[in-house]
Design an enzyme around this catalytic site. Structure first.
Site, PDB file in Angstrom:
ATOM      1  N   LYS A 139       0.864  -1.179   0.000  1.00  0.00           N
ATOM      2  CA  LYS A 139       0.000   0.000   0.000  1.00  0.00           C
ATOM      3  C   LYS A 139       0.899   1.228   0.000  1.00  0.00           C
ATOM      4  O   LYS A 139       1.692   1.431   0.920  1.00  0.00           O
ATOM      5  CB  LYS A 139      -0.909  -0.006   1.219  1.00  0.00           C
ATOM      6  CG  LYS A 139      -1.789   1.237   1.279  1.00  0.00           C
ATOM      7  CD  LYS A 139      -2.834   1.146   2.356  1.00  0.00           C
ATOM      8  CE  LYS A 139      -3.665   2.416   2.393  1.00  0.00           C
ATOM      9  NZ  LYS A 139      -4.723   2.363   3.398  1.00  0.00           N
ATOM     10  N   ARG A 193     -10.811   9.866   1.380  1.00  0.00           N
ATOM     11  CA  ARG A 193     -10.666  10.597   2.652  1.00  0.00           C
ATOM     12  C   ARG A 193     -11.764  11.650   2.788  1.00  0.00           C
ATOM     13  O   ARG A 193     -12.195  11.950   3.907  1.00  0.00           O
ATOM     14  CB  ARG A 193      -9.265  11.201   2.750  1.00  0.00           C
ATOM     15  CG  ARG A 193      -8.198  10.118   2.882  1.00  0.00           C
ATOM     16  CD  ARG A 193      -6.788  10.665   2.924  1.00  0.00           C
ATOM     17  NE  ARG A 193      -5.797   9.598   2.845  1.00  0.00           N
ATOM     18  CZ  ARG A 193      -4.497   9.800   2.680  1.00  0.00           C
ATOM     19  NH1 ARG A 193      -4.025  11.033   2.592  1.00  0.00           N
ATOM     20  NH2 ARG A 193      -3.667   8.781   2.614  1.00  0.00           N
ATOM     21  N   GLU A 239       7.555  -6.911   1.568  1.00  0.00           N
ATOM     22  CA  GLU A 239       6.277  -6.883   2.287  1.00  0.00           C
ATOM     23  C   GLU A 239       5.472  -8.161   2.010  1.00  0.00           C
ATOM     24  O   GLU A 239       4.829  -8.705   2.908  1.00  0.00           O
ATOM     25  CB  GLU A 239       5.444  -5.663   1.865  1.00  0.00           C
ATOM     26  CG  GLU A 239       5.942  -4.329   2.418  1.00  0.00           C
ATOM     27  CD  GLU A 239       5.593  -4.116   3.891  1.00  0.00           C
ATOM     28  OE1 GLU A 239       5.012  -5.014   4.516  1.00  0.00           O
ATOM     29  OE2 GLU A 239       5.913  -3.025   4.416  1.00  0.00           O
ATOM     30  N   LYS A 275      -2.110  -1.576  -3.853  1.00  0.00           N
ATOM     31  CA  LYS A 275      -2.964  -0.393  -3.810  1.00  0.00           C
ATOM     32  C   LYS A 275      -2.127   0.861  -3.883  1.00  0.00           C
ATOM     33  O   LYS A 275      -1.149   0.945  -3.141  1.00  0.00           O
ATOM     34  CB  LYS A 275      -3.752  -0.422  -2.497  1.00  0.00           C
ATOM     35  CG  LYS A 275      -4.707   0.711  -2.312  1.00  0.00           C
ATOM     36  CD  LYS A 275      -5.309   0.631  -0.947  1.00  0.00           C
ATOM     37  CE  LYS A 275      -6.159   1.867  -0.748  1.00  0.00           C
ATOM     38  NZ  LYS A 275      -6.503   2.078   0.609  1.00  0.00           N
ATOM     39  N   TYR A 331     -14.920   0.639  -7.268  1.00  0.00           N
ATOM     40  CA  TYR A 331     -16.191   1.371  -7.156  1.00  0.00           C
ATOM     41  C   TYR A 331     -17.018   1.204  -8.432  1.00  0.00           C
ATOM     42  O   TYR A 331     -18.176   1.593  -8.466  1.00  0.00           O
ATOM     43  CB  TYR A 331     -15.918   2.853  -6.862  1.00  0.00           C
ATOM     44  CG  TYR A 331     -15.103   3.024  -5.593  1.00  0.00           C
ATOM     45  CD1 TYR A 331     -15.710   2.928  -4.351  1.00  0.00           C
ATOM     46  CD2 TYR A 331     -13.717   3.208  -5.640  1.00  0.00           C
ATOM     47  CE1 TYR A 331     -14.967   3.022  -3.182  1.00  0.00           C
ATOM     48  CE2 TYR A 331     -12.963   3.312  -4.485  1.00  0.00           C
ATOM     49  CZ  TYR A 331     -13.591   3.214  -3.260  1.00  0.00           C
ATOM     50  OH  TYR A 331     -12.850   3.293  -2.106  1.00  0.00           O
TER      51      TYR A 331
HETATM   52  C1  PBG Z   1      -7.702   3.466   5.371  1.00  0.00           C
HETATM   53  C2  PBG Z   1      -7.914   3.260   3.916  1.00  0.00           C
HETATM   54  C3  PBG Z   1      -7.689   4.170   2.865  1.00  0.00           C
HETATM   55  C4  PBG Z   1      -8.181   3.564   1.712  1.00  0.00           C
HETATM   56  C5  PBG Z   1      -8.645   2.288   2.073  1.00  0.00           C
HETATM   57  N1  PBG Z   1      -8.454   2.115   3.430  1.00  0.00           N
HETATM   58  C6  PBG Z   1      -7.177   5.565   2.885  1.00  0.00           C
HETATM   59  C7  PBG Z   1      -5.813   5.843   3.362  1.00  0.00           C
HETATM   60  O1  PBG Z   1      -5.004   4.960   3.621  1.00  0.00           O
HETATM   61  O2  PBG Z   1      -5.531   7.032   3.539  1.00  0.00           O
HETATM   62  C8  PBG Z   1      -8.211   4.206   0.352  1.00  0.00           C
HETATM   63  C9  PBG Z   1      -9.260   3.678  -0.598  1.00  0.00           C
HETATM   64  C10 PBG Z   1      -9.516   4.523  -1.794  1.00  0.00           C
HETATM   65  O3  PBG Z   1      -8.873   5.578  -2.026  1.00  0.00           O
HETATM   66  O4  PBG Z   1     -10.399   4.158  -2.562  1.00  0.00           O
HETATM   67  N2  PBG Z   1      -6.542   3.019   5.912  1.00  0.00           N
END
Ligand code: PBG
Length: 330
Positions: free
Chosen positions: A200, A210, A238, A253, A318
């Site tokens: 991530k 957010r 990781e 991600k 989405y």
């Molecule tokens: C929370 C989380 C995030 C996303 C999924 N879980 C945001 C972040 O890490 O700031 C992002 C998902 C998206 O942008 O669609 N930890």
């Protein structure tokens, strides 16, 4: 001319039947997980401005949306809670409230539609008044790793008890997959799976998400725990750790700017690979389509196919519902 053109690749592109015969990659609703946002209240469906077509649902309407998704062939959802700002504290205590919004939503879906696979998010940012995924040291501003693990573990056990099928740690603390696996197993949830947010990245593509949860960090950024977008070998490190700690799936991600990482992990692990087609990727396609600058449906289908081609087994997107509707009508 024809003497030296023994290979004419266009022969296999001549008709749709031939093209589908030699098509290397396929995608169907089976491969998709729909992320959904839940809020407190009743009969609420609040549009998210930066994600046209996406909403925050109260639990009753969330369940209704799950039925619609299920009927269209989307049999997995990932639920994200938008927590009332009054409940956000620096100790993120609400994250382990068994009567809280999140476990209630999970339970409501599983009670109404037991076949639906429910995935969760494990991180403190929706609950933490600091907006960080881990606990923040009030004096130094540092994100505390080991102190956070205990809370993430309790949160995971609570989600599993509410009926979650797949636990999704998205926090990027070191050692969280092992801690969560341990906690689940010792509480009798050895059949609950873990989809780790393995690679991530500290990305600007999460902006609209957010907004949806009102969960942006109050100070600083997430670079001390999320990965540097410049790194690729670190994703393998990781992946090795998550695999050894007991992860069942490895996730990459964001997705579109990280297709090379999906391919790298697919080639270096036997675990199924997931890709998260994140909020910013969704927003960009929607914005351009609304302006008439691209064909949104076609770009969406091409983008989802690219995740599969890169090696993703599963895609969180989405676009899941729209894809499924087009797939059905094809
Ligand atoms: C929370 C989380 C995030 C996303 C999924 N879980 C945001 C972040 O890490 O700031 C992002 C998902 C998206 O942008 O669609 N930890």
């Amino acid at each position: 001319m024809s003497d030296f053109l023994l290979q004419r690749p266009r022969r296999l592109r001549r008709t749709e039947v031939i093209r589908s015969m030699v098509r290397e990659t396929s995608i169907s609703p089976d491969h998709l997980i729909a992320p959904l946002f839940v809020i407190d209240g009743k009969d609420q469906k609040i549009a998210i401005k930066s994600m046209p077509g996406q909403f925050r649902y109260s639990v009753d309407l969330l369940v209704k949306e799950c039925f619609e998704l299920y009927a269209l062939g989307i049999h997995s959802v990932a639920i994200f809670p938008a927590i009332d700002s009054k409940l956000k504290k620096s100790d993120a205590r609400e994250s382990i409230n068994p009567k809280g919004l999140y476990p209630s939503a999970i339970k409501a879906i599983k009670d109404a539609l037991p076949e639906m696979v429910v995935m969760t998010d494990v991180a403190l940012d929706p609950y933490n008044s600091d907006g960080h995924d881990g606990l923040v040291d009030a004096k130094t501003g540092q994100i505390l790793n080991d102190e956070t693990l205990e809370l993430l573990t309790q949160m995971s056990v609570m989600q599993a008890a509410a009926g979650a099928d797949i636990i999704g740690p998205s926090d990027m603390m070191d050692g969280r997959v092992g801690a969560i696996r341990d906690g689940l197993d010792s509480e009798g949830f050895s059949d609950t799976a873990i989809m780790s947010y393995t690679a991530k990245y500290a990305s600007a593509f999460y902006g609209p998400f957010r907004d949806a949860l009102d969960s942006a960090p109050k100070a600083g950024d997430k670079k001390t725990y999320q990965m540097d977008p410049a790194n690729s070998r670190e994703a393998i490190k990781e992946a090795m750790l998550d695999e050894s700690e007991g992860a069942d799936f490895l996730m990459v991600k964001p997705g579109i700017a990280y297709l090379d990482i999906i391919q790298t992990l697919e080639q270096s692990s036997a675990l199924p690979i997931a890709a998260y087609n994140v909020s910013g990727e969704y927003a960009m396609v929607k914005a351009a389509a609304q302006n008439g600058w691209i064909d949104g449906d076609k770009v969406m289908q091409e983008m989802l196919m690219s995740f599969r081609r890169a090696g993703a087994d599963v895609i969180l997107s989405y676009f899941a519902k729209e894809f499924a509707a087009l797939y059905r009508a094809r």
